[in-house]
Design an enzyme around this catalytic site. Structure first.
Site, PDB file in Angstrom:
ATOM      1  N   ASP A 298       1.234  -0.648   0.437  1.00 47.40           N
ATOM      2  CA  ASP A 298       0.175   0.058  -0.047  1.00 47.40           C
ATOM      3  C   ASP A 298       0.856   1.024   0.248  1.00 47.40           C
ATOM      4  O   ASP A 298       1.548   1.526   0.800  1.00 47.40           O
ATOM      5  CB  ASP A 298      -1.222   0.156   0.852  1.00 47.40           C
ATOM      6  CG  ASP A 298      -1.892   0.905   1.085  1.00 47.40           C
ATOM      7  OD1 ASP A 298      -2.522   1.676   0.788  1.00 47.40           O
ATOM      8  OD2 ASP A 298      -2.014   1.435   2.191  1.00 47.40           O
ATOM      9  N   THR A 300       0.403   4.746   0.562  1.00 45.23           N
ATOM     10  CA  THR A 300       0.513   5.902   1.830  1.00 45.23           C
ATOM     11  C   THR A 300       0.748   4.510   3.092  1.00 45.23           C
ATOM     12  O   THR A 300       0.542   3.630   3.623  1.00 45.23           O
ATOM     13  CB  THR A 300      -1.236   5.747   2.376  1.00 45.23           C
ATOM     14  OG1 THR A 300      -1.791   6.796   0.474  1.00 45.23           O
ATOM     15  CG2 THR A 300      -1.231   7.054   2.788  1.00 45.23           C
ATOM     16  N   ASP A 530      -1.440  -0.012   6.433  1.00 44.44           N
ATOM     17  CA  ASP A 530      -1.336   0.888   7.558  1.00 44.44           C
ATOM     18  C   ASP A 530      -2.467   1.493   8.154  1.00 44.44           C
ATOM     19  O   ASP A 530      -2.824   1.549   9.661  1.00 44.44           O
ATOM     20  CB  ASP A 530      -0.170   2.000   8.133  1.00 44.44           C
ATOM     21  CG  ASP A 530      -0.627   3.557   7.405  1.00 44.44           C
ATOM     22  OD1 ASP A 530      -1.201   2.450   5.910  1.00 44.44           O
ATOM     23  OD2 ASP A 530       0.007   4.422   7.065  1.00 44.44           O
TER      24      ASP A 530
END
Length: 783
Positions: A298, A300, A530
């Site tokens: 991912d 970000t 996250d």
């Protein structure tokens, strides 16, 4: 209940309920209790068998032949100590990893550890929070709960006051609070964990393989052991000699250290990763990343650091309320996400803006909004979601995103509801993302290891592509908009995933589909993330890796948590997994070679009706020098070998023929010495010399590649055996009698021929293994 919603519990009420045991105390999944560790290392099947045989030897044989009983003490002590070290590391990191729970007590908001939540506590919720206890909703501001980990339902559930919420779910949008009605082991998630229906541990091929070995060997040891006992009692004139010979064969058949070495390898891996601030929440996870051939990242929080900077706000038109509307939206949430936080820092809350209705942000919608009465309804979200492609504003946003910036759009709507209508653009909000400095080096590492990288993000595809290109990801310039993907055609989706590296505008549901599609092609998939939008994909992936600063829900479902958000820790995790797998495969070959040569010798002794060719003390000496001591060092050695599937058949292809060759060499040496009228002691000594030399050569082959310390280890074992033969005390202690030199020379000659046969077997099996790996179909994309 209204009073509870206002002030929460009082300090006195909390103390009373704590004293009654009404607290959220549940066992951590990352480690076992002390009693469980002791039981697992002491109360084993092999320990029971060895203990029984030791008692028999103590009654009917000589105490020197009972040295093998020390194996129980050594194995148990080493296993307990190593696992306790791992437990301390895990528990310490687990406490740090615990996301604090926000509760209201005595009318004040406070943060407490999850285990301090008591029955009746008023728990406050915001996006990304994991629900740790069951309860009843008291306040709801657009509160949406994802219960898919419990119910399988993919759509978030809107919650209003009075609704029930369950532990194990998590907040995807909105905010609110609820009163804890079930805590600790009474909570829904805790009950599910006990039933192992929703929270199963990661599969370990290594442990499953060792378990298979033990099962197969148990079935073989029982009948062959009975045959050996019967033959020795019929053959030997002395009852104690018969018992000693039978015990020697049975003890040698048992791979008593194999389980120990596997446990030690896992435990040491946990400690090593703990020093790098990596929390391993499920021990088998150490080996899984060594098998991973696709890593989904991912953007970000993984490739980019947490937090953003507001670069500029570009007005679109001359609406005088634009700046204040942006500030009002940014200051609505008490716990904003990093994007909104960057806007909030630069735009204090304006006066006179009262919210009458709101739609909270969610990863699926990719926008949020609020109605401010006379000042209008405003929305803020992804530019390519809120704007129409044919408009010039859309083109401006796309051009900015192509440079790696994150671009949001601020706009007005007639009425505010979840089915977004026409948006009148008022401004473009441009934010700068912070690329992690270590990301490029880590990606290059995985490229060298032939691990395919998939960058999956909810951001604009052009923005994700710019980040990927700046990091040197091959194919990064060809980003795919996930909104165009065929979700209803898994095969077509899997084909696109195999040939594409970068994806933008991916919804949480699609991330889950991506993982499933890749797994359908035989890939072992790791997923990092996250945010709350990563939870479902992390749960479904073969290995979920969460960032320590991520949401509580994300950290809860991941098998590995990078406590310092250090992306460079991933290669260390890969290295530990490879070390464990490669080294346990080595020592498994050693232990199982011993098992199979003991089985063949026992069969020969039982069928032909001859004495077993060595005693337990001989077995103890040879096994210590060719298996026990070397295996301990080899199991902990560094290794960077790529993990390959097929652990069990690969080990058996070596161990079985090696065991047969060793057994035939020992048997032939014993029979030739016996034919030359050597004494039983001299026959056994000649057999022990052959046994050591052939098993030492197995060690030589297993110890590759020949680093200096490995050569020194192998050489030291040979020196120690030579000293055992040369020193009168040890020679007498181990019942070694050197008779006619011819017998010893014959033993050496037979050993040399056997060593050649062992080498041929090794090369043939390795060639077969290599060809099978090359012939195995794979869709892994090398980046």
């Amino acid at each position: 209940m209204e009073q509870v919603a206002e002030r929460g519990l009082t300090t006195a009420e909390v103390e009373k309920r704590t004293a009654l045991g009404q607290v959220n105390e549940v066992g951590r999944r990352s480690s076992r209790s002390l009693s469980a560790i002791v039981r697992a290392n002491v109360l084993t099947l092999f320990n029971a068998v060895i203990a029984a045989l030791w008692v028999v030897i103590m009654i009917f044989g000589q105490w020197q032949d009972g040295l093998f009983g020390l194996v129980i003490v050594a194995n148990s002590a080493i296993g307990i100590v190593q696992e306790l070290r791992a437990k301390r590391t895990l528990d310490r990191l687990a406490v740090v990893n615990e996301a604090p729970v926000r509760v209201r007590r005595d009318g004040e908001e406070t943060e407490i550890p999850p285990r301090k939540v008591v029955l009746g506590d008023l728990v406050l919720l915001c996006p990304g929070d994991r629900l740790l206890v069951d309860g009843e909703v008291m306040e709801s501001g657009g509160l949406e709960i994802d219960e898919s980990l419990l119910t399988g339902e993919a759509d978030p559930v809107h919650k209003v006051p009075g609704d029930r919420v369950l532990s194990g779910s998590f907040v995807v949008a909105g905010a609110g609070s609820y009163v804890a009605t079930e805590v600790g082991d009474d909570a829904y998630a805790a009950r599910l964990a006990k039933e192992a229906s929703a929270f199963g541990l990661a599969h370990s091929e290594l442990r499953a393989g060792v378990t298979k070995f033990i099962k197969y060997i148990t079935w073989l040891v029982v009948p062959i052991g009975l045959l050996l006992i019967w033959s020795q009692l019929n053959k030997a004139e002395d009852f104690s000699q018969a018992v000693t010979g039978a015990v020697a064969g049975i003890v040698t058949m048992i791979p008593e250290g194999l389980v120990l070495m596997t446990s030690i390898a896992f435990a040491v891996g946990v400690v090593r990763l703990g020093r790098r601030r990596c929390l391993v929440q499920e021990l088998p996870a150490i080996e899984i990343l060594a098998r991973v051939d696709v890593l989904c990242l991912d953007k970000t929080g993984t490739l980019t650091a947490g937090g953003m900077n507001l670069a500029e706000v570009r007005p679109l038109g001359d609406d005088p309320l634009t700046a204040e509307a942006l500030a009002a939206l940014a200051n609505l949430e008490k716990t904003p996400n990093p994007t909104v936080q960057a806007i909030k820092v630069a735009n204090p809350a304006p006066s006179g803006w009262t919210m009458t209705a709101t739609v909270p942000f969610s990863s699926a919608r990719k926008w949020s909004g609020a109605d401010f009465g006379e000042k209008g309804a405003w929305v803020l979200g992804a530019a390519d979601v809120l704007l129409t492609p044919a408009t010039p504003e859309y083109g401006q946003a796309a051009d900015l995103a192509a440079t790696g910036l994150r671009v949001l759009a601020l706009g007005r709507v007639e009425t505010l509801n979840e089915s977004l209508g026409t948006v009148e653009p008022r401004a473009l909000v441009v934010l700068e993302q912070r690329i992690r400095p270590e990301a490029a080096e880590t990606l290059r590492y995985f490229a060298k290891q032939n691990v395919a990288i998939k960058i999956i993000s909810g951001d604009n595809p052009e923005s994700v592509s710019a980040i990927a290109t700046s990091l040197g990801v091959p194919g990064g310039q060809n980003a795919v908009d996930a909104r165009t993907l065929p979700e209803d055609d898994p095969d077509k989706l899997a084909e696109i995933l195999d040939t594409t590296t970068v994806f933008g505008r991916v919804t949480p549901h699609q991330k889950r589909l991506f993982v499933s599609a890749l797994q359908s092609r035989g890939h072992t998939v790791a997923m990092t993330g996250d945010g709350v939008n990563d939870v479902l994909a992390l749960k479904d992936a073969d290995l979920g890796v969460a960032m320590g600063s991520g949401s509580g829900a994300t950290r809860a479902v991941a098998q590995i948590v990078l406590m310092d958000d250090d992306f460079t820790s991933l290669p260390s995790v890969v290295g530990e997994g490879r070390r464990v797998l490669a080294n346990i495969e080595r020592v498994s070959s050693l232990f199982l070679t011993k098992t199979f040569y003991a089985i063949v010798l026992s069969l020969l002794a039982g069928v032909i009706g001859i004495a077993f060719p060595f005693t337990p003390r001989h077995s103890t000496l040879v096994n210590a020098l060719t298996i026990g001591i070397p295996a301990f060092f080899l199991a902990l050695a560094p290794s960077n070998e790529r993990a390959k599937p097929g652990f069990v058949p690969r080990v058996l292809r070596l161990a079985i023929p090696w065991g047969v060759v060793c057994a035939l060499a020992v048997h032939l040496t014993y029979r030739l010495a016996e034919a030359r009228a050597a004494t039983p002691e001299e026959c056994r000594t000649a057999a022990v010399i052959t046994l050591f030399l052939v098993t030492w050569w197995v060690l030589v082959l297993i110890a590759r590649p020949y680093l200096l310390w490995r050569v020194a280890l192998v050489a030291a074992m040979a020196v120690l055996f030579a000293l055992a033969l040369a020193v009168p005390f040890t020679r007498e202690f181990f019942a070694l009698t050197l008779g006619d030199p011819t017998d010893d020379l014959v033993a050496v000659g037979i050993s040399a021929v056997a060593a050649l046969a062992l080498t041929i077997v090794f090369r043939v099996v390795r060639r077969v293994d290599k060809s099978q790996v090359q012939d195995r179909p794979t869709d892994t994309l090398e980046v």
